[in-house]
Scaffold this motif. Structure first.
Motif, PDB file in Angstrom:
ATOM      1  N   GLN A 174      -3.337  -0.538   4.384  1.00 16.28           N
ATOM      2  CA  GLN A 174      -4.464   0.116   4.824  1.00 16.28           C
ATOM      3  C   GLN A 174      -4.532   1.127   5.791  1.00 16.28           C
ATOM      4  O   GLN A 174      -4.041   0.381   7.036  1.00 16.28           O
ATOM      5  N   GLU A 182      -7.371  -6.182   7.405  1.00 18.15           N
ATOM      6  CA  GLU A 182      -5.938  -6.415   7.088  1.00 18.15           C
ATOM      7  C   GLU A 182      -4.850  -7.082   8.063  1.00 18.15           C
ATOM      8  O   GLU A 182      -4.307  -8.351   7.670  1.00 18.15           O
ATOM      9  N   LYS A 227     -13.248  -2.262   1.675  1.00 17.98           N
ATOM     10  CA  LYS A 227     -11.794  -2.824   1.652  1.00 17.98           C
ATOM     11  C   LYS A 227     -11.768  -3.650   0.095  1.00 17.98           C
ATOM     12  O   LYS A 227     -12.596  -4.260   0.162  1.00 17.98           O
TER      13      LYS A 227
END
Length: 227
Positions: A174, A182, A227
């Motif tokens: 990411q 993450e 996300k």
């Protein structure tokens, strides 16, 4: 033994994008305590890279702007492959992080045999982000904790200490602000010992003038949700 000597085995990893106004001072101050600093210039359009080099940092350059997550991954890879550092410290380029907090976090990791120390601006009342920013960041923390199963108070603080084994476990994909979630997710999966540490984030006139404060907080929340 001097503080600098004790921290000679820790490298600062600094993502860098258009911070020419402040980066030289940030690096010079940091190197009094952390002799080793790598700045990853994420295709800045100003002379950020030259100023970081003038201050004594190693500079690794991206040919294209890839985002903060990619810059962190590049910086960590450099330290892991080119040095024998025991600790890596992720540190912002804009002057909002305090070197003394980073040093205290490394010392705590060493003393308590921790693989990860997350900086948290919400463990005490020194940091004054403003009500709206605080609410947005708290919302992002809630979402991150739900996604990762961790129980952090400040999941999107860029000041972190990673022992070498923890840094080696990260493979960030990411590139925007979601990389912070993450990081938490991947570190949580390792089962390595971690703690949060109180830090004082400085919301400077410089960062406020750039309009970063609230906009970055909203970006964090949006990227976390997506996300």
């Amino acid at each position: 033994m001097t503080l600098a000597a004790r921290l000679d085995d820790a490298w600062l990893v600094v993502p860098l994008f258009n911070e020419a106004t402040v980066i030289e001072g940030v690096v010079r101050r940091a190197r009094h305590t952390f002799p080793h600093v790598v700045c990853v210039d994420d295709a800045s359009t100003d002379d950020s890279a030259a100023r970081a080099e003038a201050a004594g940092a190693v500079v690794v350059r991206h040919p294209f702007n890839l985002g903060q997550g990619a810059a962190l991954q590049t910086g960590m890879r450099y330290v892991l492959e080119a040095t024998d550092a025991a600790y890596l410290v992720t540190f912002d380029a804009d002057g909002q992080h305090r070197v003394e907090d980073a040093a205290s976090m490394v010392e705590r990791a060493r003393a308590e045999d921790l693989a990860v120390v997350f900086g948290s601006r919400f463990l005490d009342d020194r940091t004054r982000p403003g009500l709206l920013k605080k609410l947005v960041l708290k919302a992002a923390v809630f979402v991150t904790n739900q996604q990762t199963g961790m129980r952090l108070t400040d999941a999107h603080n860029g000041l972190r200490v990673l022992r070498r084994d923890a840094a080696s476990a990260l493979d960030l994909r990411q590139n925007r602000m979601a990389h912070a979630t993450e990081i938490v997710l991947q570190l949580g999966r390792t089962g390595l010992p971690w703690a949060e540490h109180p830090v004082h984030v400085l919301y400077t006139d410089y960062s406020k003038a750039k309009g970063q404060s609230l906009i970055n907080s909203v970006n964090i929340l949006v990227d976390t949700l997506l996300k």
